[in-house]
Each structure stands twice: as structure tokens, then as C-alpha cells.
Design an enzyme around this catalytic site. Structure first.
Site, PDB file in Angstrom:
ATOM      1  N   HIS A  76      20.592  49.597  19.282  1.00  8.59           N
ATOM      2  CA  HIS A  76      19.125  49.590  18.984  1.00  8.59           C
ATOM      3  C   HIS A  76      18.907  47.993  19.626  1.00  8.59           C
ATOM      4  O   HIS A  76      18.006  47.626  20.535  1.00  8.59           O
ATOM      5  CB  HIS A  76      18.075  50.278  18.306  1.00  8.59           C
ATOM      6  CG  HIS A  76      18.419  51.624  18.174  1.00  8.59           C
ATOM      7  ND1 HIS A  76      17.738  52.441  17.270  1.00  8.59           N
ATOM      8  CD2 HIS A  76      19.165  52.625  18.875  1.00  8.59           C
ATOM      9  CE1 HIS A  76      18.287  53.653  17.419  1.00  8.59           C
ATOM     10  NE2 HIS A  76      19.088  53.864  18.390  1.00  8.59           N
ATOM     11  N   HIS A 233      16.479  58.149  25.405  1.00  5.71           N
ATOM     12  CA  HIS A 233      16.838  57.698  24.052  1.00  5.71           C
ATOM     13  C   HIS A 233      18.590  57.377  24.474  1.00  5.71           C
ATOM     14  O   HIS A 233      19.030  56.398  23.918  1.00  5.71           O
ATOM     15  CB  HIS A 233      16.708  58.203  23.045  1.00  5.71           C
ATOM     16  CG  HIS A 233      17.235  57.533  21.404  1.00  5.71           C
ATOM     17  ND1 HIS A 233      16.667  56.427  21.213  1.00  5.71           N
ATOM     18  CD2 HIS A 233      18.473  57.774  21.228  1.00  5.71           C
ATOM     19  CE1 HIS A 233      17.481  55.881  20.103  1.00  5.71           C
ATOM     20  NE2 HIS A 233      18.413  56.516  20.061  1.00  5.71           N
ATOM     21  N   ASP A 237      20.507  54.070  23.971  1.00  5.89           N
ATOM     22  CA  ASP A 237      21.776  53.932  23.524  1.00  5.89           C
ATOM     23  C   ASP A 237      22.956  53.122  24.414  1.00  5.89           C
ATOM     24  O   ASP A 237      23.820  52.342  23.923  1.00  5.89           O
ATOM     25  CB  ASP A 237      22.454  55.034  22.777  1.00  5.89           C
ATOM     26  CG  ASP A 237      21.771  55.407  21.559  1.00  5.89           C
ATOM     27  OD1 ASP A 237      21.124  54.686  20.848  1.00  5.89           O
ATOM     28  OD2 ASP A 237      21.879  56.704  21.342  1.00  5.89           O
ATOM     29  N   HIS A 260      28.268  57.094  21.903  1.00  4.49           N
ATOM     30  CA  HIS A 260      28.784  55.878  21.681  1.00  4.49           C
ATOM     31  C   HIS A 260      30.378  55.619  21.857  1.00  4.49           C
ATOM     32  O   HIS A 260      30.891  54.707  22.418  1.00  4.49           O
ATOM     33  CB  HIS A 260      28.407  55.563  20.190  1.00  4.49           C
ATOM     34  CG  HIS A 260      26.871  55.560  20.027  1.00  4.49           C
ATOM     35  ND1 HIS A 260      26.137  54.747  20.491  1.00  4.49           N
ATOM     36  CD2 HIS A 260      26.243  56.278  19.070  1.00  4.49           C
ATOM     37  CE1 HIS A 260      24.778  55.066  20.108  1.00  4.49           C
ATOM     38  NE2 HIS A 260      24.986  55.923  19.133  1.00  4.49           N
TER      39      HIS A 260
END
Length: 286
Positions: A76, A233, A237, A260
């Protein structure tokens, strides 16, 4: 396109709770010299460069390591640095995780913009993607393709009816990422919280710093900031994970059900192919 590198005008401090560790965390962002990039420092040692090669773990966040030093949940803050155009900074952390703040990247961006940045007398280099690079795994897919700028395009599809199928696309030349992506908060399912905490995760999570999805509705009293906040969001990311390229990308990022781990694999695959990218000075861009 920016032509020169930047750093902060002055030192910034912030504190909050670590989402997974649940500790109180203080951080300080300080100006850094030309070519320093973003570096995380915790106690003694050389610090951890914000570099994809230093990613060692990706369960529900991105963790960087250098020897015995580790810093988690960096995505973030890195997303805020990218969107604000902050190229060089030293980030001092007194715990093993960046604070989650309100679950979005906006508090970090507000601090950076309020403090201000200064232009450095050095060219900013970009990484131009020349050929498409794709990573696929168990029906999930992430891709970087040639693009004269930077754009993100994400689709998610949850069986859960509260989220369902969502998508969001944004070109940085056309859409204000600060207002359209950075406010989007991280999220979790109520049914998963107990299991996550048993694994030592989400110990600092609450309705103040995450969207919690119940069986039939979002449990946060204020509701959502955007109808498709979950997809936005995932864009946030991805921007933070891709910032670990070390220089701004000139590319179109497309993803279906990204993570991720996949984002880090994508950067590793890109840089393993010298024919798929090149460095380009900002002053040479149109």
C-alpha cells in the site's frame, strides 16, 4: 511523463496498527539522494531495497527480506509512492510491518502530498515493456504488455454474492489514480477471520482498517467507498507490487484474479527476458 527524479521535501512520520502482527508501528519517510530508490530500514543494517528480488513471502501481503531483516505489508505504501511520483526515500520502520492505516493507500499519499516533493537534477528512467509477458496459474492470469504509459485492468470473480464479478480499468494518463484507486480498502471474509488469526495473520484487523464481508452483506457500517471497491483494491495492490520493478513501468497490466505471488512472478519473468524490456530516459519520451 515526468522527466526527472524526485524525493521528499522533508521528513514524514506516521503510526498505526500492523494488519497481521497487530503491533503498534511507527514509520518515518525521509529524503534520499539521486538513484537511491525506495529503501526500508529497521534497526541496524543496510536496509531492504524495494526490489522484486527481495520478495520472500506473499501470504495476504508482500514481504521483503534482506538477511535477518524483514518488512511485511509494503504494497500500500509503495502504491502511494508510485502514484505520487516519489522515486527516492528512506522508510524507517520500528516493527516488522508497515501500518495498515485505514486499509487503503490514501493516508500515505495524503502525507506525501502534504509534505511535498522536490525535483532532483537527474533523469528519471522508465522500464518500457517491449513484448507481452504472461503468468498463469490455476485459472488465474496476470500480464504486462507494451503500452505508451501505464494502465491497469483487473477482473475478479468471487462465488460469494456480496462481491461477485467486478472489474476496473484505469489509464494513468486519463484517470486520477489518487482519487479512483488509492482510497480502495483491503478486504476479508468474516468466515475466514478465525482461521487467519490462528495462523498469526490479521491480528490487527478490524472494521476500521478493512472491509469485512459477511454472508449476505458488507459488515462495515459506512458501506463501500465504490461499488467495485474490491476490484479497485486489487489494482492498488498490483500497483504496489509492480513498483518493486524499481523504476516506473511503461506497460499495460491486465489480470484475472491476481495475487501478490503472481505479481512477483510476473516481474521475475519480465526481467528474465532481456528482449522483453528496455530502459528509457524520461527526457526521451513524447
Amino acid at each position: 511523463m515526468r522527466k526527472h527524479q524526485s524525493t521528499l521535501d522533508s521528513r514524514i512520520t506516521a503510526e498505526g496498527i500492523g494488519l497481521h502482527g497487530g503491533e503498534r508501528v511507527s514509520i518515518a519517510l525521509t529524503p534520499a539522494d539521486v538513484g537511491s530508490g525506495i529503501t526500508f530500514v529497521r534497526g541496524e543494517g543496510d536496509g531492504i531495497p524495494a526490489d522484486y528480488k527481495h520478495v520472500t513471502s506473499t501470504p495476504l501481503s508482500t514481504r521483503l527480506s534482506n538477511g535477518d531483516m524483514e518488512i511485511a505489508t509494503v504494497e500500500h505504501l509503495l502504491s502511494a509512492c508510485f502514484v505520487c511520483g516519489l522515486d527516492n526515500a528512506c522508510i524507517e520502520v520500528d516493527a516488522g510491518e508497515i501500518p495498515i492505516m485505514d486499509g487503503s493507500a490514501l493516508p500515505f499519499a495524503d502525507l506525501i502530498l502534504e509534505t511535498g516533493m522536490r525535483t532532483l537534477d537527474a533523469p528519471l528512467q522508465y522500464i518500457r515493456v517491449l513484448e507481452s509477458v504472461v503468468v498463469e496459474e490455476e485459472g488465474k492470469r496476470v500480464e504486462l504488455s507494451p503500452f505508451d504509459g501505464f494502465a491497469v485492468d483487473v477482473e475478479i470473480d468471487f462465488k460469494d454474492k456480496v462481491i461477485g464479478r467486478q472489474d476496473f480499468r484505469a489509464d494513468m494518463n486519463e484517470v486520477n489514480f489518487l482519487h479512483e484507486i488509492l482510497p480502495a480498502r483491503t478486504f476479508a471474509f468474516e468466515r475466514d477471520v478465525e482461521a487467519m488469526r490462528a495462523r498469526g495473520l490479521a491480528l490487527g484487523g478490524s472494521l476500521d482498517n478493512a472491509i469485512v464481508v459477511g454472508e449476505h452483506e458488507v459488515l462495515n457500517p459506512e458501506g463501500l467507498r465504490f461499488k467495485n471497491e474490491f476490484a479497485r483494491h486489487k489494482c492498488l495492490d498490483a500497483i504496489g507490487d509492480l513498483a518493486l520493478a524499481g523504476k516506473p513501468l511503461l506497460a499495460h497490466y491486465r489480470a484475472y484474479a491476481p495475487s501478490h505471488a503472481l505479481n512477483n512472478q510476473l516481474l521475475r519473468k519480465l526481467f528474465s527476458r532481456p528482449d522483453a524490456w528496455k530502459l528509457e530516459n524520461g527526457g526521451d519520451l513524447r
